[in-house]
Design a protein around this motif. Sequence first.
Motif, PDB file in Angstrom:
ATOM      1  N   GLU A   1      28.987 -16.934 -15.942  1.00 16.65           N
ATOM      2  CA  GLU A   1      28.675 -16.802 -17.362  1.00 16.65           C
ATOM      3  C   GLU A   1      28.501 -15.339 -17.734  1.00 16.65           C
ATOM      4  OE1 GLU A   1      24.952 -18.381 -18.718  1.00 16.65           O
ATOM      5  OE2 GLU A   1      23.774 -17.356 -17.176  1.00 16.65           O
ATOM      6  N   LEU A   2      28.812 -15.053 -18.981  1.00 19.58           N
ATOM      7  CA  LEU A   2      28.603 -13.717 -19.504  1.00 19.58           C
ATOM      8  C   LEU A   2      27.115 -13.485 -19.714  1.00 19.58           C
ATOM      9  CD1 LEU A   2      29.701 -11.062 -20.779  1.00 19.58           C
ATOM     10  CD2 LEU A   2      29.717 -12.292 -22.959  1.00 19.58           C
ATOM     11  N   VAL A   3      26.619 -12.352 -19.250  1.00 21.67           N
ATOM     12  CA  VAL A   3      25.225 -11.969 -19.463  1.00 21.67           C
ATOM     13  C   VAL A   3      25.129 -11.000 -20.638  1.00 21.67           C
ATOM     14  CG1 VAL A   3      23.190 -10.848 -18.474  1.00 21.67           C
ATOM     15  CG2 VAL A   3      24.673 -12.269 -17.035  1.00 21.67           C
ATOM     16  N   ALA A   4      25.930  -9.951 -20.582  1.00 21.28           N
ATOM     17  CA  ALA A   4      25.871  -8.932 -21.617  1.00 21.28           C
ATOM     18  C   ALA A   4      27.187  -8.174 -21.632  1.00 21.28           C
ATOM     19  CB  ALA A   4      24.720  -7.960 -21.368  1.00 21.28           C
ATOM     20  N   VAL A   5      27.532  -7.654 -22.798  1.00 19.40           N
ATOM     21  CA  VAL A   5      28.757  -6.894 -22.943  1.00 19.40           C
ATOM     22  C   VAL A   5      28.491  -5.706 -23.857  1.00 19.40           C
ATOM     23  CG1 VAL A   5      29.562  -8.272 -24.892  1.00 19.40           C
ATOM     24  CG2 VAL A   5      31.215  -7.060 -23.480  1.00 19.40           C
ATOM     25  N   ILE A   6      29.186  -4.606 -23.581  1.00 12.59           N
ATOM     26  CA  ILE A   6      29.097  -3.426 -24.434  1.00 12.59           C
ATOM     27  C   ILE A   6      30.510  -2.920 -24.675  1.00 12.59           C
ATOM     28  CG2 ILE A   6      28.672  -1.914 -22.427  1.00 12.59           C
ATOM     29  CD1 ILE A   6      26.873  -0.220 -24.337  1.00 12.59           C
ATOM     30  N   THR A   7      30.841  -2.738 -25.938  1.00 17.74           N
ATOM     31  CA  THR A   7      32.194  -2.305 -26.278  1.00 17.74           C
ATOM     32  C   THR A   7      32.363  -0.801 -26.100  1.00 17.74           C
ATOM     33  OG1 THR A   7      31.690  -1.853 -28.590  1.00 17.74           O
ATOM     34  CG2 THR A   7      32.270  -4.140 -28.017  1.00 17.74           C
ATOM     35  N   SER A   8      33.582  -0.341 -26.274  1.00 17.20           N
ATOM     36  CA  SER A   8      33.837   1.094 -26.174  1.00 17.20           C
ATOM     37  C   SER A   8      33.061   1.858 -27.237  1.00 17.20           C
ATOM     38  CB  SER A   8      35.330   1.375 -26.294  1.00 17.20           C
ATOM     39  OG  SER A   8      35.828   0.875 -27.522  1.00 17.20           O
ATOM     40  N   GLY A   9      32.774   1.213 -28.339  1.00 24.69           N
ATOM     41  CA  GLY A   9      32.019   1.852 -29.411  1.00 24.69           C
ATOM     42  C   GLY A   9      30.515   1.734 -29.272  1.00 24.69           C
ATOM     43  N   GLY A  10      30.080   1.008 -28.254  1.00 23.46           N
ATOM     44  CA  GLY A  10      28.652   0.900 -27.999  1.00 23.46           C
ATOM     45  C   GLY A  10      27.986  -0.345 -28.561  1.00 23.46           C
ATOM     46  N   SER A  11      28.744  -1.221 -29.179  1.00 25.95           N
ATOM     47  CA  SER A  11      28.162  -2.481 -29.665  1.00 25.95           C
ATOM     48  C   SER A  11      27.850  -3.384 -28.479  1.00 25.95           C
ATOM     49  CB  SER A  11      29.131  -3.181 -30.612  1.00 25.95           C
ATOM     50  OG  SER A  11      29.365  -2.382 -31.750  1.00 25.95           O
ATOM     51  N   THR A  12      26.745  -4.104 -28.594  1.00 22.25           N
ATOM     52  CA  THR A  12      26.304  -4.948 -27.483  1.00 22.25           C
ATOM     53  C   THR A  12      26.151  -6.395 -27.923  1.00 22.25           C
ATOM     54  OG1 THR A  12      23.972  -4.467 -27.958  1.00 22.25           O
ATOM     55  CG2 THR A  12      25.085  -3.047 -26.359  1.00 22.25           C
ATOM     56  N   ASN A  13      26.241  -7.260 -26.938  1.00 28.90           N
ATOM     57  CA  ASN A  13      26.010  -8.676 -27.181  1.00 28.90           C
ATOM     58  C   ASN A  13      25.420  -9.276 -25.909  1.00 28.90           C
ATOM     59  OD1 ASN A  13      25.959 -10.983 -28.692  1.00 28.90           O
ATOM     60  ND2 ASN A  13      28.079 -11.566 -28.256  1.00 28.90           N
ATOM     61  N   TYR A  14      24.527 -10.252 -26.091  1.00 28.78           N
ATOM     62  CA  TYR A  14      23.809 -10.840 -24.951  1.00 28.78           C
ATOM     63  C   TYR A  14      23.816 -12.356 -25.052  1.00 28.78           C
ATOM     64  CZ  TYR A  14      21.824  -6.131 -24.594  1.00 28.78           C
ATOM     65  OH  TYR A  14      21.664  -4.769 -24.484  1.00 28.78           O
ATOM     66  N   VAL A  15      23.793 -12.997 -23.887  1.00 26.18           N
ATOM     67  CA  VAL A  15      23.578 -14.431 -23.886  1.00 26.18           C
ATOM     68  C   VAL A  15      22.134 -14.679 -24.315  1.00 26.18           C
ATOM     69  CG1 VAL A  15      22.874 -14.537 -21.441  1.00 26.18           C
ATOM     70  CG2 VAL A  15      23.927 -16.522 -22.531  1.00 26.18           C
ATOM     71  N   ASP A  16      21.895 -15.764 -25.021  1.00 25.86           N
ATOM     72  CA  ASP A  16      20.577 -16.012 -25.607  1.00 25.86           C
ATOM     73  C   ASP A  16      19.453 -15.996 -24.567  1.00 25.86           C
ATOM     74  OD1 ASP A  16      21.610 -18.375 -28.211  1.00 25.86           O
ATOM     75  OD2 ASP A  16      21.598 -16.190 -28.141  1.00 25.86           O
ATOM     76  N   SER A  17      19.737 -16.474 -23.377  1.00 24.69           N
ATOM     77  CA  SER A  17      18.687 -16.621 -22.374  1.00 24.69           C
ATOM     78  C   SER A  17      18.132 -15.288 -21.863  1.00 24.69           C
ATOM     79  CB  SER A  17      19.199 -17.446 -21.186  1.00 24.69           C
ATOM     80  OG  SER A  17      20.299 -16.806 -20.583  1.00 24.69           O
ATOM     81  N   VAL A  18      18.810 -14.179 -22.135  1.00 28.52           N
ATOM     82  CA  VAL A  18      18.335 -12.882 -21.638  1.00 28.52           C
ATOM     83  C   VAL A  18      17.923 -11.939 -22.751  1.00 28.52           C
ATOM     84  CG1 VAL A  18      19.863 -13.117 -19.647  1.00 28.52           C
ATOM     85  CG2 VAL A  18      20.571 -11.664 -21.570  1.00 28.52           C
ATOM     86  N   LYS A  19      18.113 -12.350 -24.001  1.00 31.43           N
ATOM     87  CA  LYS A  19      17.780 -11.462 -25.117  1.00 31.43           C
ATOM     88  C   LYS A  19      16.307 -11.069 -25.072  1.00 31.43           C
ATOM     89  CE  LYS A  19      21.363 -12.897 -28.358  1.00 31.43           C
ATOM     90  NZ  LYS A  19      21.685 -13.612 -29.639  1.00 31.43           N
ATOM     91  N   GLY A  20      16.062  -9.791 -25.256  1.00 32.77           N
ATOM     92  CA  GLY A  20      14.708  -9.268 -25.224  1.00 32.77           C
ATOM     93  C   GLY A  20      14.221  -8.880 -23.844  1.00 32.77           C
ATOM     94  N   ARG A  21      14.958  -9.266 -22.815  1.00 32.81           N
ATOM     95  CA  ARG A  21      14.564  -8.960 -21.443  1.00 32.81           C
ATOM     96  C   ARG A  21      15.547  -8.039 -20.728  1.00 32.81           C
ATOM     97  NH1 ARG A  21      14.616 -12.686 -17.701  1.00 32.81           N
ATOM     98  NH2 ARG A  21      16.181 -14.049 -18.658  1.00 32.81           N
ATOM     99  N   ILE A  22      16.781  -8.072 -21.158  1.00 30.43           N
ATOM    100  CA  ILE A  22      17.846  -7.352 -20.454  1.00 30.43           C
ATOM    101  C   ILE A  22      18.562  -6.445 -21.432  1.00 30.43           C
ATOM    102  CG2 ILE A  22      20.092  -7.679 -19.347  1.00 30.43           C
ATOM    103  CD1 ILE A  22      18.934 -10.064 -17.880  1.00 30.43           C
ATOM    104  N   THR A  23      18.879  -5.233 -20.970  1.00 33.25           N
ATOM    105  CA  THR A  23      19.564  -4.250 -21.801  1.00 33.25           C
ATOM    106  C   THR A  23      20.768  -3.691 -21.055  1.00 33.25           C
ATOM    107  OG1 THR A  23      17.464  -3.604 -22.838  1.00 33.25           O
ATOM    108  CG2 THR A  23      19.325  -2.107 -23.095  1.00 33.25           C
ATOM    109  N   ILE A  24      21.911  -3.707 -21.722  1.00 31.30           N
ATOM    110  CA  ILE A  24      23.116  -3.112 -21.159  1.00 31.30           C
ATOM    111  C   ILE A  24      23.330  -1.740 -21.785  1.00 31.30           C
ATOM    112  CG2 ILE A  24      24.671  -4.172 -22.867  1.00 31.30           C
ATOM    113  CD1 ILE A  24      26.737  -4.484 -20.584  1.00 31.30           C
ATOM    114  N   SER A  25      23.791  -0.791 -20.979  1.00 32.07           N
ATOM    115  CA  SER A  25      24.068   0.554 -21.485  1.00 32.07           C
ATOM    116  C   SER A  25      25.238   1.127 -20.714  1.00 32.07           C
ATOM    117  CB  SER A  25      22.835   1.455 -21.352  1.00 32.07           C
ATOM    118  OG  SER A  25      22.450   1.578 -19.990  1.00 32.07           O
ATOM    119  N   ARG A  26      25.820   2.191 -21.274  1.00 33.62           N
ATOM    120  CA  ARG A  26      26.959   2.808 -20.614  1.00 33.62           C
ATOM    121  C   ARG A  26      26.865   4.312 -20.719  1.00 33.62           C
ATOM    122  NH1 ARG A  26      32.132   0.505 -23.131  1.00 33.62           N
ATOM    123  NH2 ARG A  26      33.173   2.145 -21.896  1.00 33.62           N
TER     124      ARG A  26
END
Length: 119
Positions: free
Chosen positions: A46-71
Amino acid sequence: QVQLVESGGGLVQPGGSLRLSCVASGIIFSICTMGWYRQAPGKQRELVAVITSGGSTNYVDSVKGRITISRDNVKKTVSLQMNSLKPEDTAVYYCNAQYEIGAATYDFWGQGTQVLVSS
């Protein structure tokens, strides 16, 4: 040749934190959408988190507020900061890189890093 190398997995107690990193090589990192996926035993990846080339992020609901993706495009690294870990976060975590050129989509995976949340 494209390589994605994950690190940072391990054993952590519930409520603890881990930081996963994925270093990319052989790829134009800045144009890639980077993602972290996970696969628990007996379950689909399953997808946990994604970050686009422009820096937009998206998270699966179960990890929102607990997990942060960065690049970091200079270091060609994508990271996953995981806090307040729960036993249900236990899985193999995979780094993914994806980009499109015209009608073609290119998709690459790392080898995975194990995260075990247990007391």
